[in-house]
Design an enzyme around this catalytic site. Structure first.
Site, PDB file in Angstrom:
ATOM      1  N   GLU A 284       0.967  -1.382   0.162  1.00  0.00           N
ATOM      2  CA  GLU A 284       0.306   0.042  -0.319  1.00  0.00           C
ATOM      3  C   GLU A 284       0.803   1.433  -0.370  1.00  0.00           C
ATOM      4  O   GLU A 284       2.079   1.108   0.633  1.00  0.00           O
ATOM      5  CB  GLU A 284      -0.481  -0.050   1.184  1.00  0.00           C
ATOM      6  CG  GLU A 284      -1.737   1.492   1.820  1.00  0.00           C
ATOM      7  CD  GLU A 284      -2.364   0.823   2.984  1.00  0.00           C
ATOM      8  OE1 GLU A 284      -3.574   1.650   2.854  1.00  0.00           O
ATOM      9  OE2 GLU A 284      -1.859   0.584   3.755  1.00  0.00           O
ATOM     10  N   LYS A 346      -9.475   1.819  -3.248  1.00  0.00           N
ATOM     11  CA  LYS A 346     -10.246   1.448  -2.168  1.00  0.00           C
ATOM     12  C   LYS A 346     -11.568   2.472  -1.115  1.00  0.00           C
ATOM     13  O   LYS A 346     -11.984   3.922  -1.681  1.00  0.00           O
ATOM     14  CB  LYS A 346      -9.351   1.469  -1.173  1.00  0.00           C
ATOM     15  CG  LYS A 346      -9.836   1.792   0.615  1.00  0.00           C
ATOM     16  CD  LYS A 346      -8.243   1.897   1.030  1.00  0.00           C
ATOM     17  CE  LYS A 346      -8.838   1.259   3.243  1.00  0.00           C
ATOM     18  NZ  LYS A 346      -7.365   1.729   4.060  1.00  0.00           N
ATOM     19  N   CYS A 400      -4.973  -2.594   2.831  1.00  0.00           N
ATOM     20  CA  CYS A 400      -4.850  -2.866   3.848  1.00  0.00           C
ATOM     21  C   CYS A 400      -6.709  -3.165   4.844  1.00  0.00           C
ATOM     22  O   CYS A 400      -6.673  -4.380   5.353  1.00  0.00           O
ATOM     23  CB  CYS A 400      -4.654  -0.716   4.727  1.00  0.00           C
ATOM     24  SG  CYS A 400      -4.149  -0.803   6.206  1.00  0.00           S
TER      25      CYS A 400
END
Length: 524
Positions: A284, A346, A400
């Site tokens: 990430e 995301k 994440c």
């Protein structure tokens, strides 16, 4: 009359003492039991502490408590568990030159206090409903069902925070995890709650021998079935995935003077081995700056990615064409010509990490997100499978925080991925228990979907799991290095859980809940 469950022995006397507790002593003991439960989770993985914690909680709630004290017992249990299970959040507040250290007491206590409301509600509902059951076994079933419903509520209410659901403790014993392919982590939580609570009835085993026989026998059979389900997966002629763990400290990651060095370090690791990879995976925000096919970094990336290979990297994606600046936390797939061939943004963002909830209300009090910049990240459109080319082209990224949500929240209908990618940066949390707990949640996603999962973490733990949750390779926390792993084939996918989500579990919960009150229904 059955023999008293508190007949003899020190253990029986201790159990009797628990059922007699009232007032503030209940709070202290409940808090201690919650702390014990934390020891059942990673990195400790001491499953017996779950038995002790839940048996103690059951005896407390079964005792001489008022409804108010039953709620307090559940709340203190949750507080003790979440303070010790989530303390690592406070480490992130000290990264940015201590600018957010003033928030440490709030993060350490307010979040656990909020999460404790769900366990407090479990205690309250148990107190109200248990009086309508017939046997102590019915009470055990009732508390297990309420616990799982509390976990679901904790996931779904407001922004949700499904950290350390009880089902994750099965990761300590791989055969026990396999049922997640049918009922997901919530189903595993129900099983672990029933098994843990059953130990509270051992002192009264004659009066509950049928129930205990069913629970313990079923647990043994499910574990044996899980062991038989796991088979060795051939990786011959499968694509080679190279995972890079550059181990860049969070305090240095966003330093503009070190951005080139960070890229160079990832590049060096990507080119280090003699074998040509099919996919190179960076974590990430491995590139903490915008990247497009025409950017200054295109030439550098073109020299990194071999022909017919693909780089998948975490990157900040920026759109300056709109009136308001938009920034996404993204994964981009880049080919050997430095062309962006696929993008995922995301869509489950971290409260106070990537955006400020209720910003209009909280901003006047000085609350802001702890990541650099004052603007909130933009939420992506939703979960999707991206086509990255090669022999295993269909990838579902989970960036994440997204990987802690049960699979039905991040599944993509009608499009089964060849593999899952968890790109993450756990450098925020140092050498605490947080990265290890996060790792086990990612492992559960692989089992739920029967799909290999590649995890690239900036400071670790990076790992590759097969469809059964086996660890094929891993890099320890705070160690730089490279993983070269042949990507295994997915097994039995899509799974029952992938197809039906929580539907099967809800049917089981409805049956168990009805079973608890069968005597009441018969009377009416």
């Amino acid at each position: 009359q059955h023999p008293s469950p508190l007949s003899a022995g020190r253990l029986a006397r201790f159990a009797a003492w628990l059922t007699q507790l009232q007032g503030k002593r209940v709070w202290l003991v409940s808090c201690g039991l919650g702390v014990l439960l934390t020891l059942a989770f990673a990195p400790f993985k001491l499953l017996p502490f779950s038995f002790l914690a839940f048996s103690g909680l059951f005896l407390l709630l079964e005792g001489r408590l008022t409804a108010k004290n039953a709620f307090a017992a559940g709340w203190w249990f949750g507080l003790g568990h979440h303070v010790t299970g989530l303390y690592w959040i406070t480490i992130a507040l000290g990264v940015d030159n201590g600018a957010f250290l003033w928030m440490v007491p709030f993060a350490l206590l307010l979040l656990p206090a909020y999460l404790g409301l769900f366990t407090g509600l479990v205690g309250y509902l148990f107190h109200r409903l248990a009086k309508h059951t017939r046997t102590r076994a019915d009470k055990v079933i009732l508390l297990a069902v309420l616990w799982v419903l509390g976990e679901i509520a904790r996931t779904e209410f407001l922004y949700g925070f499904p950290w350390n659901h009880l089902g994750y403790i099965t990761s300590a014993y791989l055969p026990m995890m396999q049922g997640a392919a049918y009922v997901g982590v919530y189903g595993m939580s129900l099983w672990m709650a029933l098994l843990s609570l059953a130990f509270a009835l051992l002192l009264d085993w004659r009066g509950n021998k049928r129930f205990l026989a069913v629970v313990f026998s079923a647990s043994v059979l499910l574990t044996l079935w899980g062991a038989g389900r796991i088979t060795e997966e051939s990786t011959e002629s499968r694509p080679l995935v190279r995972v890079v763990q550059a181990n860049i400290p969070q305090s240095l990651k966003w330093d503009p003077n070190l951005q080139h060095q960070a890229l160079q370090k990832h590049a060096d690791f990507s080119l280090k081995a003699d074998v040509k990879p099919d996919y190179i995976v960076w974590p990430e925000t491995a590139m903490p700056y915008p990247f497009t096919s025409g950017s200054n970094w295109a030439e550098a990336l073109a020299s990194i990615v071999p022909e017919d290979a693909t780089l998948l990297t975490g990157v900040l994606r920026v759109d300056k064409t709109t009136r308001e600046l938009k920034v996404w936390n993204s994964v981009q797939a880049v080919n050997h010509q430095a062309e962006v061939i696929a993008v995922y943004d995301k869509h489950i963002l971290v409260p106070f990490g990537e955006f400020v909830p209720f910003r209009a209300l909280l901003a006047p009090f000085g609350l802001n997100k702890i990541t650099p910049g004052t603007s909130d990240f933009t939420r992506g459109e939703g979960a999707k499978v991206i086509d990255v080319g090669g022999a295993a082209p269909h990838v579902q990224p989970l960036i994440c925080y997204e990987t802690i949500f049960p699979a039905f929240r991040t599944s993509v209908e009608g499009n089964q991925p060849d593999w899952l990618l968890n790109a993450t940066n756990d450098a925020w949390f140092g050498t605490s228990t947080g990265p290890y707990q996060h790792l086990e949640m990612a492992r559960m996603r692989a089992v739920e979907r029967a799909t290999p999962l590649v995890r690239a973490a900036n400071t670790g733990v990076s790992a590759v799991f097969d469809s059964y949750g086996n660890t094929l390779a891993s890099l320890p926390l705070n160690q730089e290095g490279v993983l070269d792993v042949r990507l295994p084939q997915q097994k039995n996918a899509p799974t029952w859980y992938s197809r039906y989500g929580e539907f099967t579990l809800l049917i089981v919960i409805f049956f168990l809940f009805t079973f608890c009150f069968r005597g009441k229904w018969n009377k009416t």
